[in-house]
Design an enzyme around this catalytic site. Structure first.
Site, PDB file in Angstrom:
ATOM      1  N   PHE A 111     112.210  48.925 -80.257  1.00 33.53           N
ATOM      2  CA  PHE A 111     112.536  47.589 -79.739  1.00 33.53           C
ATOM      3  C   PHE A 111     111.710  47.226 -78.514  1.00 33.53           C
ATOM      4  O   PHE A 111     111.597  46.049 -78.173  1.00 33.53           O
ATOM      5  CB  PHE A 111     114.037  47.487 -79.419  1.00 33.53           C
ATOM      6  CG  PHE A 111     114.419  48.019 -78.066  1.00 33.53           C
ATOM      7  CD1 PHE A 111     114.684  49.353 -77.880  1.00 33.53           C
ATOM      8  CD2 PHE A 111     114.496  47.161 -76.979  1.00 33.53           C
ATOM      9  CE1 PHE A 111     115.026  49.843 -76.626  1.00 33.53           C
ATOM     10  CE2 PHE A 111     114.833  47.644 -75.721  1.00 33.53           C
ATOM     11  CZ  PHE A 111     115.099  48.991 -75.539  1.00 33.53           C
ATOM     12  N   LYS A 112     111.123  48.213 -77.851  1.00 38.63           N
ATOM     13  CA  LYS A 112     110.361  47.916 -76.633  1.00 38.63           C
ATOM     14  C   LYS A 112     109.183  46.971 -76.909  1.00 38.63           C
ATOM     15  O   LYS A 112     108.723  46.276 -76.020  1.00 38.63           O
ATOM     16  CB  LYS A 112     109.905  49.207 -75.967  1.00 38.63           C
ATOM     17  CG  LYS A 112     111.108  49.990 -75.440  1.00 38.63           C
ATOM     18  CD  LYS A 112     110.734  51.159 -74.577  1.00 38.63           C
ATOM     19  CE  LYS A 112     111.946  51.763 -73.885  1.00 38.63           C
ATOM     20  NZ  LYS A 112     112.859  52.488 -74.807  1.00 38.63           N
TER      21      LYS A 112
END
Ligand SMILES: *Cc1c(COP(=O)(O)O)cnc(C)c1O
Length: 469
Positions: A111-112
């Protein structure tokens, strides 16, 4: 929007300065001076937008007047065009009132990417206007390094140096960093541990002459722009499954509290969100806090979910600031106590207020493995260990209020193939964009854990690039 420090004693800054500044000068974290409020009409209009357009709309009130919505649209359009799923952040149904929000379709499968792909482009926009360049230095034990490298590759005004402990990251993780072929990307393998890498980065930031000469900047999750970019997927999911008057809940596997703070921000803006579940692994400082009102540091244990092996969740300070009605002096006092005595206690009323929105749940390695297996048996979905903690926490805390619960899937199962195979007997393959990862040439420089050697290397690499430019 102007930004204030959670400790109340740093200069008030505009958005572009906040993007380039890590920690505030008083040691606090920057937060917006106020939370704009989205009306039901705003929310209904937002529900019609595709993901990149929604992201620009969500960010606009926070980024102006430095960066306006048309520039934001160009940035979000380019950032999310490279994701592997047309919906960018798709929702998958796992069972009655239980959903999975898949945040792993970006270039590094975690998700980063949602925030870092935006941050890299914001850097270029702001630096081009100012005629400045920055040097990013960071230490990584895994996910953040590759996401930061992918985000900064080929950025015109950014050089990025990422330190990893030599021989101590997995081969997939190392190759995701060292096979990126871009002239501004520099990998350094330090002969030492992750702590040595972190100490070197801290020492470089504390070396004022070096810091100023290189215009050092950081990309860790205390950067407000990272939180801001993460608010969008909560609003998107809440509007897809709920709507004005029909709330949803989220369960978020949590380490540094950045991702779940973005969910809190979406709630503050007025998105239909009634409940947030914080999932921890054996490193359960946050679970203990929500159980007792007391934040108390413990030892860090390695687990199957290494990106959550954290005892100090830096972004929690942003929630503390809200719980204390934005009283920076009180927050500074509590954080001072935490540094000195490794613990602090919030008063009963604030703790109760926090529990009105949040609950927390600890899922150890055994329960994580059980969850991966159970979800695979029930639905055929493979979950990585971090995402499995989200699903297990969602199930454990489930309220019988009919509100749909969305578990946040933070990494692709192929990033953690051993844990997935142990639970299911099935080894998830890398997606096509990384299928030839093991055959790509690697580029990195090995250096001793010595500040002088690392600084000299960084200066020489930057000067060599300048000479060629
Ligand atoms: C970084 C990370 C987390 C923790 O997110 P925070 O914002 O630090 O709470 C969870 N899962 C994965 C896969 C991560 O990379």
């Amino acid at each position: 929007m102007k930004y204030v420090s959670t400790r109340g004693a740093a200069p008030i800054l505009g958005f572009d300065d906040v993007v380039l500044t890590g920690l505030a000068r008083d040691g606090g974290l920057y937060v917006p001076q106020f939370w704009p409020r989205l009306s039901d009409e705003n929310l209904r209009a937002m529900a019609q937008l595709n993901y990149p357009a929604l992201a620009a709309r969500v960010m606009a009130p926070f980024a102006g007047p430095s960066v306006q919505e048309p520039d934001l649209r160009a940035i979000t359009g380019a950032a999310y065009a490279d994701f592997d799923h047309p919906l960018v952040a798709p929702l998958k149904r796992l069972g009655p009132k239980l959903w999975l929000l898949e945040l792993f379709h970006g270039p590094t499968l975690a998700f980063k990417d949602f925030a870092l792909q935006i941050l890299g482009r914001l850097f270029d926009l702001i630096l081009a206007r100012r005629g400045e360049r920055i040097t990013i230095v960071g230490a990584t034990s895994g996910d953040t390094g590759s996401a930061a490298i992918e985000a900064c590759r080929d950025r015109a005004f950014v050089e990025i140096f990422i330190l990893h402990p030599k021989g101590r990251v997995t081969e997939v993780q190392r190759r995701q960093m060292t096979t990126v072929d871009a002239p501004n990307v520099h990998n350094i393998a330090i002969e030492g541990t992750f702590d040595d890498c972190q100490d070197l980065v801290k020492a470089m930031f504390n070396d004022t002459a070096f810091r100023e000469r290189m215009n050092l900047a950081a990309v860790n999750s205390i950067n407000w722009a990272r939180i801001l970019a993460q608010i969008t997927y909560y609003i998107h999911a809440a509007l897809t499954l709920g709507g004005p008057g029909q709330p949803v809940a989220f369960a978020v596997p949590t380490g540094n509290f950045g991702n779940v703070f973005a969910a809190f921000a979406a709630h503050r803006l007025g998105a239909p969100i009634s409940h947030l579940v914080v999932g921890s692994n054996r490193n359960d400082i946050l679970t203990r806090f929500f159980d007792s009102g007391r934040m108390e540091m413990g030892a860090v244990f390695p687990t199957l979910s290494p990106s959550m092996d954290i005892q100090v969740s830096s972004n929690f300070e942003r929630l503390l600031f809200e719980l204390y009605d934005r009283d920076g002096a009180t927050v500074a006092g509590l954080m001072g106590e935490f540094r000195e005595h490794r613990a602090f206690q919030v008063d009963r009323a604030r703790w109760q207020r926090a529990k009105g929105l949040f609950s927390a749940c600890r899922i150890d390695d055994e329960a994580t493995t059980d969850a991966i297996r159970a979800i695979y048996d029930e639905t055929g979905e493979l979950l990585d260990p971090h995402s499995a903690i989200g699903v297990a926490a969602a199930r454990a805390i489930r309220k019988d209020d009919g509100v749909p619960v969305v578990a946040v899937a933070t990494a692709h199962p192929a990033k953690f193939p051993d844990a997935v195979e142990r639970a299911t007997g099935f080894r998830p393959p890398l997606p096509p964009r990384l299928a030839d990862l093991m055959d790509r040439p690697e580029r990195y420089t090995a250096l001793p854990a010595d500040l002088g050697a690392v600084e000299d290397h960084i200066v020489a690499s930057r000067d060599a690039r300048k000479a060629r430019a």
